[in-house]
Write an enzyme that holds these catalytic residues in place. Structure first.
Site, PDB file in Angstrom:
ATOM      1  N   LYS A  87      37.503  39.961  33.076  1.00 47.76           N
ATOM      2  CA  LYS A  87      37.041  39.027  34.110  1.00 47.76           C
ATOM      3  C   LYS A  87      35.513  39.028  34.110  1.00 47.76           C
ATOM      4  CE  LYS A  87      38.575  37.881  38.798  1.00 47.76           C
ATOM      5  NZ  LYS A  87      39.167  38.458  40.011  1.00 47.76           N
TER       6      LYS A  87
HETATM    7  O1  G3P Z   1      40.581  36.423  43.349  1.00 53.44           O
HETATM    8  C1  G3P Z   1      39.404  36.316  44.078  1.00 53.44           C
HETATM    9  C2  G3P Z   1      39.646  36.814  45.431  1.00 53.44           C
HETATM   10  O2  G3P Z   1      39.890  38.171  45.406  1.00 53.44           O
HETATM   11  C3  G3P Z   1      38.635  36.511  46.442  1.00 53.44           C
HETATM   12  O3  G3P Z   1      39.346  36.418  47.613  1.00 53.44           O
HETATM   13  O4  G3P Z   1      39.720  36.496  49.996  1.00 53.44           O
HETATM   14  O5  G3P Z   1      37.772  37.735  48.975  1.00 53.44           O
HETATM   15  O6  G3P Z   1      37.749  35.251  49.117  1.00 53.44           O
HETATM   16  P1  G3P Z   1      38.597  36.481  49.010  1.00 53.44           P
END
Ligand code: G3P
Length: 218
Positions: A87
């Site tokens: 990633k």
């Molecule tokens: O896959 C990306 C994700 O982990 C981000 O999620 O909820 O931190 O915006 P969030």
């Protein structure tokens, strides 16, 4: 549409895996820290544990920000298990690193994508997956699903093979909308996956069926 779980929590990964619908896992440095996994050796060991639970793709994020560092770290991460996907953030060095990994047969997930312009660059560099952050776009008062829709249209018109991996998913409605708008993959917390099971009429209907069964068989 493929289902990934977006967590570094081994219990959540096992629970989703046992449901029989899990195609892979995504993680990021914040999700690792949330589980208390710190230090490169512990992080790598944790990736190995995740890869033992799921056969599908497991995204492991580089922490280096320069091209040489990303190549070194990503190459090492990809050697940890056969199903590791490296990633890489959407930066200038990140795009160069994705091109390097693509040319060397290492699958990649381009993360922190917030625009179709970024998505085009990731696809041109040969990314296996591109991760638009739906929830964070919604948080900034725009519509994350419009981005998924536009990316899907562009990729179809241009014949790009990069898979759209809808990320930053917050609830089961996001999953439905991502599916409708052309996402190839959704990566979701366990709560959003389990949320898909729920409907009050299902609960009421089952209660009625069981009550009627008990009446006829008592
Ligand atoms: O896959 C990306 C994700 O982990 C981000 O999620 O909820 O931190 O915006 P969030």
């Amino acid at each position: 549409m493929k289902f990934f779980i977006d967590t570094a929590n081994l219990d959540h990964i096992r629970e989703a895996h046992e449901l029989g619908i899990l195609d892979g896992v995504t993680t990021n440095p914040s999700l690792m820290a949330k589980e208390g996994i710190t230090g490169q050796a512990n992080i790598e060991n944790h990736y190995k544990k995740i890869c033992e639970i799921v056969e599908g793709d497991v995204s492991a994020e580089v922490n280096a920000t320069d091209f040489a560092g990303m190549v070194k770290e990503g190459t090492h991460l990809s050697s940890l298990a056969e199903n590791i996907v490296v990633k890489v953030p959407m930066t200038k060095d990140g795009v160069k690193a994705i091109r390097h990994f693509t040319d060397n047969g290492i699958p990649t997930n381009c993360t922190l994508v917030f625009s179709s312009a970024q998505a085009i660059l990731a696809a041109k560099a040969g990314a296996t997956y591109v991760s638009p952050f739906i929830g964070r776009i919604d948080d900034s008062n725009w519509d994350g699903m419009l981005l998924i829709k536009e990316m899907a249209e562009i990729y179809a018109i241009q014949g790009f093979e990069t898979q759209i991996l809808a990320a930053s998913i917050r609830n089961s409605r996001h999953i439905v909308e991502a599916a409708k708008n052309g996402a190839d993959v959704c990566t979701c917390p366990l709560s959003a996956i389990l949320g898909m099971l729920k409907h009050p009429l299902t609960d009421l209907g089952l209660e009625q069926f069981l009550a009627d069964y008990r009446k006829g068989n008592s």
